[in-house]
Motif scaffolding. Structure first.
Motif, PDB file in Angstrom:
ATOM      1  N   ARG A  63       0.867  -1.181   0.000  1.00 44.60           N
ATOM      2  CA  ARG A  63       0.000   0.000   0.000  1.00 44.60           C
ATOM      3  C   ARG A  63       0.903   1.232   0.000  1.00 44.60           C
ATOM      4  N   PRO A  64       0.423   2.369  -0.460  1.00 44.28           N
ATOM      5  CA  PRO A  64       1.300   3.520  -0.689  1.00 44.28           C
ATOM      6  C   PRO A  64       1.822   4.201   0.570  1.00 44.28           C
ATOM      7  N   ASP A  65       1.448   3.718   1.751  1.00 46.90           N
ATOM      8  CA  ASP A  65       1.965   4.348   2.966  1.00 46.90           C
ATOM      9  C   ASP A  65       3.322   3.780   3.399  1.00 46.90           C
ATOM     10  N   VAL A  66       3.832   2.775   2.674  1.00 50.39           N
ATOM     11  CA  VAL A  66       5.154   2.228   2.949  1.00 50.39           C
ATOM     12  C   VAL A  66       5.990   2.255   1.669  1.00 50.39           C
ATOM     13  N   SER A  67       7.317   2.300   1.827  1.00 48.21           N
ATOM     14  CA  SER A  67       8.196   2.397   0.667  1.00 48.21           C
ATOM     15  C   SER A  67       8.788   1.053   0.249  1.00 48.21           C
ATOM     16  N   GLU A  68       8.694   0.065   1.137  1.00 48.33           N
ATOM     17  CA  GLU A  68       9.280  -1.229   0.808  1.00 48.33           C
ATOM     18  C   GLU A  68       8.584  -2.326   1.610  1.00 48.33           C
ATOM     19  N   LYS A  69       8.455  -3.483   0.955  1.00 48.79           N
ATOM     20  CA  LYS A  69       7.896  -4.638   1.645  1.00 48.79           C
ATOM     21  C   LYS A  69       8.638  -5.881   1.184  1.00 48.79           C
ATOM     22  N   LYS A  70       9.022  -6.728   2.125  1.00 52.33           N
ATOM     23  CA  LYS A  70       9.745  -7.950   1.808  1.00 52.33           C
ATOM     24  C   LYS A  70       8.959  -9.155   2.274  1.00 52.33           C
ATOM     25  N   GLU A  71       8.908 -10.169   1.404  1.00 49.67           N
ATOM     26  CA  GLU A  71       8.345 -11.457   1.792  1.00 49.67           C
ATOM     27  C   GLU A  71       9.241 -12.526   1.190  1.00 49.67           C
ATOM     28  N   GLY A  72      10.058 -13.115   2.048  1.00 51.35           N
ATOM     29  CA  GLY A  72      11.007 -14.108   1.572  1.00 51.35           C
ATOM     30  C   GLY A  72      12.014 -13.483   0.627  1.00 51.35           C
ATOM     31  N   ARG A  73      12.127 -14.027  -0.585  1.00 61.54           N
ATOM     32  CA  ARG A  73      13.090 -13.498  -1.564  1.00 61.54           C
ATOM     33  C   ARG A  73      12.484 -12.385  -2.425  1.00 61.54           C
ATOM     34  N   PHE A  74      11.232 -12.047  -2.196  1.00 60.20           N
ATOM     35  CA  PHE A  74      10.548 -11.049  -3.020  1.00 60.20           C
ATOM     36  C   PHE A  74      10.425  -9.733  -2.256  1.00 60.20           C
ATOM     37  N   THR A  75      10.775  -8.640  -2.944  1.00 64.38           N
ATOM     38  CA  THR A  75      10.710  -7.310  -2.356  1.00 64.38           C
ATOM     39  C   THR A  75      10.015  -6.368  -3.314  1.00 64.38           C
ATOM     40  N   ILE A  76       9.079  -5.584  -2.779  1.00 64.87           N
ATOM     41  CA  ILE A  76       8.488  -4.499  -3.554  1.00 64.87           C
ATOM     42  C   ILE A  76       9.097  -3.193  -3.053  1.00 64.87           C
ATOM     43  N   SER A  77       9.552  -2.372  -3.995  1.00 65.13           N
ATOM     44  CA  SER A  77       9.972  -1.010  -3.689  1.00 65.13           C
ATOM     45  C   SER A  77       8.927  -0.066  -4.273  1.00 65.13           C
ATOM     46  N   PHE A  78       8.523   0.924  -3.488  1.00 66.44           N
ATOM     47  CA  PHE A  78       7.439   1.811  -3.909  1.00 66.44           C
ATOM     48  C   PHE A  78       7.888   3.258  -3.798  1.00 66.44           C
ATOM     49  N   ASN A  79       7.741   4.020  -4.880  1.00 64.35           N
ATOM     50  CA  ASN A  79       8.091   5.443  -4.911  1.00 64.35           C
ATOM     51  C   ASN A  79       6.838   6.223  -5.235  1.00 64.35           C
ATOM     52  N   LYS A  80       6.197   6.738  -4.198  1.00 64.60           N
ATOM     53  CA  LYS A  80       4.901   7.392  -4.373  1.00 64.60           C
ATOM     54  C   LYS A  80       5.021   8.665  -5.213  1.00 64.60           C
ATOM     55  N   SER A  81       6.070   9.443  -4.986  1.00 62.12           N
ATOM     56  CA  SER A  81       6.204  10.715  -5.704  1.00 62.12           C
ATOM     57  C   SER A  81       6.438  10.480  -7.194  1.00 62.12           C
ATOM     58  N   ALA A  82       7.148   9.409  -7.527  1.00 64.82           N
ATOM     59  CA  ALA A  82       7.415   9.094  -8.929  1.00 64.82           C
ATOM     60  C   ALA A  82       6.306   8.245  -9.545  1.00 64.82           C
ATOM     61  N   LYS A  83       5.393   7.785  -8.727  1.00 62.87           N
ATOM     62  CA  LYS A  83       4.312   6.898  -9.174  1.00 62.87           C
ATOM     63  C   LYS A  83       4.885   5.658  -9.866  1.00 62.87           C
ATOM     64  N   GLN A  84       5.831   5.042  -9.168  1.00 63.10           N
ATOM     65  CA  GLN A  84       6.482   3.845  -9.704  1.00 63.10           C
ATOM     66  C   GLN A  84       6.638   2.812  -8.589  1.00 63.10           C
ATOM     67  N   PHE A  85       6.619   1.561  -8.974  1.00 66.67           N
ATOM     68  CA  PHE A  85       6.909   0.494  -8.025  1.00 66.67           C
ATOM     69  C   PHE A  85       7.579  -0.650  -8.772  1.00 66.67           C
ATOM     70  N   SER A  86       8.355  -1.425  -8.035  1.00 68.30           N
ATOM     71  CA  SER A  86       9.128  -2.469  -8.691  1.00 68.30           C
ATOM     72  C   SER A  86       9.190  -3.722  -7.831  1.00 68.30           C
ATOM     73  N   LEU A  87       9.421  -4.837  -8.513  1.00 71.34           N
ATOM     74  CA  LEU A  87       9.569  -6.134  -7.859  1.00 71.34           C
ATOM     75  C   LEU A  87      11.018  -6.582  -8.027  1.00 71.34           C
ATOM     76  N   HIS A  88      11.643  -6.961  -6.911  1.00 71.24           N
ATOM     77  CA  HIS A  88      12.987  -7.500  -6.930  1.00 71.24           C
ATOM     78  C   HIS A  88      12.914  -8.947  -6.436  1.00 71.24           C
ATOM     79  N   ILE A  89      13.604  -9.831  -7.140  1.00 69.20           N
ATOM     80  CA  ILE A  89      13.640 -11.227  -6.707  1.00 69.20           C
ATOM     81  C   ILE A  89      15.083 -11.556  -6.333  1.00 69.20           C
ATOM     82  N   MET A  90      15.307 -11.736  -5.059  1.00 68.12           N
ATOM     83  CA  MET A  90      16.664 -12.021  -4.574  1.00 68.12           C
ATOM     84  C   MET A  90      17.023 -13.476  -4.827  1.00 68.12           C
TER      85      MET A  90
END
Lengths: 112, 113
Positions: free
Chosen positions: A51-78
């Motif tokens: 949700r847009p009130d956090v900038s990052e969330k991790k679950e296991g090897r998967f991480t979402i990075s969220f940039n509200k000002s840029a209106k962008q989000f990304s998925l990283h797979i470690m």
């Protein structure tokens, strides 16, 4: 304004690499951003969401990075594994419309 | 989460016929949706299945072509009517307590000849 743009369309990485999939949106009313993983012949499976009130969330090897000002989000797979080879969809939800809008999808191949 | 099953898993149908796809959820959910996914493509929302009232259709989809029923909180059907080869696709049912956290069924793979 309802679009969610996803890139890249396809991605090949070596085992252990960190693939990154990016999504961008325009509608500031979106308030929930999930990622889905889909294997051939299967339905999409909810992987992780933010949700847009956090900038990052991790679950296991998967991480979402969220940039509200840029209106962008990304998925990283470690530490990616061949079993992570699948199609990944980002999506965005607006409580105003009650609907999920999906990105175009990214086909990921992790080479052994 | 919710576990969703769909029947049939796949079918091959002749032009001009109709097919009804069933979606069953293992728990009561508020929201159920129907999507179409062309092979290798993203998901397109067909309609929101409303319990006890008419479904809400997205632009480009009409009730006469895709009638939907939702008789209770765990079951819905989608009928693809008067099929043409252009209707060949994967049809997916999803469900959730809200429209945000949606869980998908395995899909129904339809081929129209």
């Amino acid at each position: 304004q309802q679009q969610v743009k996803q890139s890249p369309q396809s991605l090949i990485v070596q085992k252990g690499g960190i693939p990154i999939i990016n999504c961008a949106y325009e509608n500031t009313a979106f308030d929930y951003f999930p990622w889905y993983q889909q294997f051939p012949g299967k339905g999409p499976a909810l992987l992780i969401a933010i949700r847009p009130d956090v900038s990052e969330k991790k679950e296991g090897r998967f991480t979402i990075s969220f940039n509200k000002s840029a209106k962008q989000f990304s998925l990283h797979i470690m530490d990616s594994q061949p079993g992570d080879s699948a199609t990944y969809f980002c999506a965005a939800f607006s409580g105003n419309t009650g609907k999920l809008i999906f990105g175009q999808g990214t086909t990921l191949q992790v080479k052994p | 989460s919710a576990v969703i099953s769909q029947k049939p898993s796949r079918d091959i149908c002749q032009r001009g016929t109709s097919l009804t796809i069933q979606c069953q959820v293992d728990s009561q959910v508020t929201m159920m949706f129907w999507y179409r996914q062309q092979p290798g493509q993203s998901l397109t929302l067909i309609a929101t299945a409303n319990q006890g009232s008419e479904a809400t259709y997205e632009s480009g989809f009409v009730i006469d072509k895709f009638p939907i029923s939702r008789p209770n909180l765990t079951f819905s059907t989608l009928t693809v009517s008067n099929m043409s080869p252009e209707d060949s696709s994967i049809y997916l049912c999803s469900a959730g307590r809200g429209g945000d956290e949606q869980y998908f069924g395995p899909g129904t793979r339809l081929t129209v000849t």
